[in-house]
Design a protein around this motif. Structure first.
Motif, PDB file in Angstrom:
ATOM      1  N   SER A 137       0.827  -1.211   0.000  1.00  0.00           N
ATOM      2  CA  SER A 137       0.000   0.000   0.000  1.00  0.00           C
ATOM      3  C   SER A 137       0.859   1.259   0.000  1.00  0.00           C
ATOM      4  O   SER A 137       0.558   2.223  -0.717  1.00  0.00           O
ATOM      5  N   CYS A 138       1.937   1.269   0.769  1.00  0.00           N
ATOM      6  CA  CYS A 138       2.834   2.432   0.764  1.00  0.00           C
ATOM      7  C   CYS A 138       3.523   2.584  -0.587  1.00  0.00           C
ATOM      8  O   CYS A 138       3.660   3.701  -1.102  1.00  0.00           O
ATOM      9  N   HIS A 139       3.941   1.475  -1.176  1.00  0.00           N
ATOM     10  CA  HIS A 139       4.620   1.528  -2.478  1.00  0.00           C
ATOM     11  C   HIS A 139       3.678   2.029  -3.570  1.00  0.00           C
ATOM     12  O   HIS A 139       4.061   2.883  -4.386  1.00  0.00           O
ATOM     13  N   GLN A 166       3.992   5.398  -5.781  1.00  0.00           N
ATOM     14  CA  GLN A 166       4.075   5.280  -7.231  1.00  0.00           C
ATOM     15  C   GLN A 166       3.022   6.158  -7.916  1.00  0.00           C
ATOM     16  O   GLN A 166       3.317   6.840  -8.902  1.00  0.00           O
ATOM     17  N   GLU A 167       1.805   6.167  -7.384  1.00  0.00           N
ATOM     18  CA  GLU A 167       0.742   6.999  -7.962  1.00  0.00           C
ATOM     19  C   GLU A 167       1.061   8.480  -7.820  1.00  0.00           C
ATOM     20  O   GLU A 167       0.832   9.263  -8.734  1.00  0.00           O
ATOM     21  N   ALA A 168       1.590   8.864  -6.673  1.00  0.00           N
ATOM     22  CA  ALA A 168       1.921  10.274  -6.461  1.00  0.00           C
ATOM     23  C   ALA A 168       3.039  10.730  -7.392  1.00  0.00           C
ATOM     24  O   ALA A 168       3.040  11.881  -7.847  1.00  0.00           O
ATOM     25  N   ASN A 169       3.961   9.848  -7.694  1.00  0.00           N
ATOM     26  CA  ASN A 169       5.089  10.228  -8.538  1.00  0.00           C
ATOM     27  C   ASN A 169       4.781  10.140 -10.035  1.00  0.00           C
ATOM     28  O   ASN A 169       5.626  10.494 -10.852  1.00  0.00           O
ATOM     29  N   LYS A 170       3.576   9.692 -10.402  1.00  0.00           N
ATOM     30  CA  LYS A 170       3.164   9.683 -11.808  1.00  0.00           C
ATOM     31  C   LYS A 170       2.845  11.085 -12.325  1.00  0.00           C
ATOM     32  O   LYS A 170       2.767  11.302 -13.520  1.00  0.00           O
ATOM     33  N   THR A 211       6.768  12.074  -2.669  1.00  0.00           N
ATOM     34  CA  THR A 211       6.028  11.381  -1.626  1.00  0.00           C
ATOM     35  C   THR A 211       6.770  10.115  -1.247  1.00  0.00           C
ATOM     36  O   THR A 211       7.029   9.266  -2.085  1.00  0.00           O
ATOM     37  N   VAL A 212       7.122  10.011   0.037  1.00  0.00           N
ATOM     38  CA  VAL A 212       7.847   8.851   0.555  1.00  0.00           C
ATOM     39  C   VAL A 212       7.236   8.493   1.909  1.00  0.00           C
ATOM     40  O   VAL A 212       6.993   9.368   2.735  1.00  0.00           O
ATOM     41  N   PHE A 213       6.994   7.208   2.105  1.00  0.00           N
ATOM     42  CA  PHE A 213       6.499   6.735   3.392  1.00  0.00           C
ATOM     43  C   PHE A 213       7.640   6.043   4.125  1.00  0.00           C
ATOM     44  O   PHE A 213       8.336   5.201   3.556  1.00  0.00           O
ATOM     45  N   THR A 214       7.823   6.419   5.381  1.00  0.00           N
ATOM     46  CA  THR A 214       8.888   5.838   6.184  1.00  0.00           C
ATOM     47  C   THR A 214       8.317   5.319   7.496  1.00  0.00           C
ATOM     48  O   THR A 214       7.212   5.691   7.894  1.00  0.00           O
ATOM     49  N   ALA A 215       9.084   4.481   8.154  1.00  0.00           N
ATOM     50  CA  ALA A 215       8.732   3.998   9.486  1.00  0.00           C
ATOM     51  C   ALA A 215       9.571   4.797  10.483  1.00  0.00           C
ATOM     52  O   ALA A 215      10.709   4.431  10.772  1.00  0.00           O
ATOM     53  N   CYS A 216       9.035   5.896  10.951  1.00  0.00           N
ATOM     54  CA  CYS A 216       9.729   6.808  11.872  1.00  0.00           C
ATOM     55  C   CYS A 216      11.076   7.249  11.315  1.00  0.00           C
ATOM     56  O   CYS A 216      12.040   7.414  12.062  1.00  0.00           O
ATOM     57  N   ASP A 217      11.183   7.426  10.045  1.00  0.00           N
ATOM     58  CA  ASP A 217      12.401   7.840   9.344  1.00  0.00           C
ATOM     59  C   ASP A 217      13.555   6.857   9.504  1.00  0.00           C
ATOM     60  O   ASP A 217      14.698   7.198   9.242  1.00  0.00           O
ATOM     61  N   PHE A 218      13.283   5.630   9.935  1.00  0.00           N
ATOM     62  CA  PHE A 218      14.334   4.614  10.014  1.00  0.00           C
ATOM     63  C   PHE A 218      14.625   4.026   8.636  1.00  0.00           C
ATOM     64  O   PHE A 218      15.768   3.809   8.275  1.00  0.00           O
ATOM     65  N   PHE A 219      13.553   3.738   7.882  1.00  0.00           N
ATOM     66  CA  PHE A 219      13.710   3.167   6.557  1.00  0.00           C
ATOM     67  C   PHE A 219      12.466   3.489   5.737  1.00  0.00           C
ATOM     68  O   PHE A 219      11.400   3.769   6.279  1.00  0.00           O
ATOM     69  N   THR A 220      12.638   3.444   4.434  1.00  0.00           N
ATOM     70  CA  THR A 220      11.534   3.704   3.509  1.00  0.00           C
ATOM     71  C   THR A 220      10.685   2.448   3.386  1.00  0.00           C
ATOM     72  O   THR A 220      11.206   1.346   3.250  1.00  0.00           O
ATOM     73  N   VAL A 221       9.372   2.633   3.432  1.00  0.00           N
ATOM     74  CA  VAL A 221       8.457   1.507   3.325  1.00  0.00           C
ATOM     75  C   VAL A 221       8.003   1.404   1.864  1.00  0.00           C
ATOM     76  O   VAL A 221       7.205   2.214   1.393  1.00  0.00           O
ATOM     77  N   LEU A 251      10.182  -5.128   1.445  1.00  0.00           N
ATOM     78  CA  LEU A 251       9.620  -6.473   1.438  1.00  0.00           C
ATOM     79  C   LEU A 251      10.666  -7.496   1.011  1.00  0.00           C
ATOM     80  O   LEU A 251      10.831  -8.533   1.646  1.00  0.00           O
ATOM     81  N   TYR A 252      11.398  -7.190  -0.053  1.00  0.00           N
ATOM     82  CA  TYR A 252      12.460  -8.094  -0.521  1.00  0.00           C
ATOM     83  C   TYR A 252      13.547  -8.253   0.539  1.00  0.00           C
ATOM     84  O   TYR A 252      14.019  -9.366   0.796  1.00  0.00           O
TER      85      TYR A 252
END
Length: 176
Positions: free
Chosen positions: A99-101, A105-109, A143-153, A158-159
């Motif tokens: 969902s975050c990805h 992706q939609e925002a960056n289109k 637009t980037v979603f992060t987990a408390c700025d530790f890493f990008t979600v 997932l990989y």
């Protein structure tokens, strides 16, 4: 005829300026969501990762003990339950990252869609100038979603989680 074309141009420029404001509002909303739910996302991802590793370890232990007819760490009911919980933890991780990805992706289109405007012929210089401003805004506000700025979600998380989980499973089984 010239006045009608001029009025149409102003309508298009006003519409574009409205889109600029909408885009800025959507960006602000995405950042607000990210700051509000970043900690919860971090906790869910941690719980999912630890749960997957643990549950799949017991499921693998059960499968190997059944195949070799040895006594394993846990019994059959616990292992099937562990496998089901592992699958649910995997589903949670997939849903969060996907969902975050997809939202990112939609925002960056938007940049691509704005560049498609330049293909059109007979655009006025004023309209092109406004489109260039909009492209600059969209390019600078990713637009980037992060987990408390530790890493990008996103999908790469997932990989990475699956790779680390497999590594931990191998290490845990070797030290059994």
């Amino acid at each position: 005829m010239h006045i009608q074309a001029q009025n149409q141009l102003f309508e298009h420029i006003d519409l574009l300026k409205t889109l600029v404001v909408y885009h800025l509002n959507l960006y602000n909303i995405s950042q607000l969501i990210n700051s509000t739910y970043g900690f919860q996302i971090l906790l869910c991802i941690m719980q999912s990762f630890i749960g997957q590793t643990t549950y799949y370890y017991f499921a693998i232990d059960f499968a190997i003990s059944e195949l070799s007819h040895d006594e394993g760490v846990a019994n059959g009911v616990q292992d099937w339950l562990g496998f089901c919980l592992g699958v649910s933890s995997t589903a949670i991780l997939i849903l969060i990252t996907l969902s975050c990805h997809l939202a990112r992706q939609e925002a960056n289109k938007t940049v691509f869609l704005l560049h498609k405007l330049f293909v059109k012929e007979k655009l006025s210089k004023d309209f092109i100038k406004e489109v260039k401003k909009f492209i600059s805004q969209v390019s600078n506000l990713k637009t980037v979603f992060t987990a408390c700025d530790f890493f990008t979600v996103d999908i790469s998380l997932l990989y990475a989680a699956f790779g680390v989980m497999c590594t931990y499973l191998i290490l845990l089984y070797q030290f059994k």
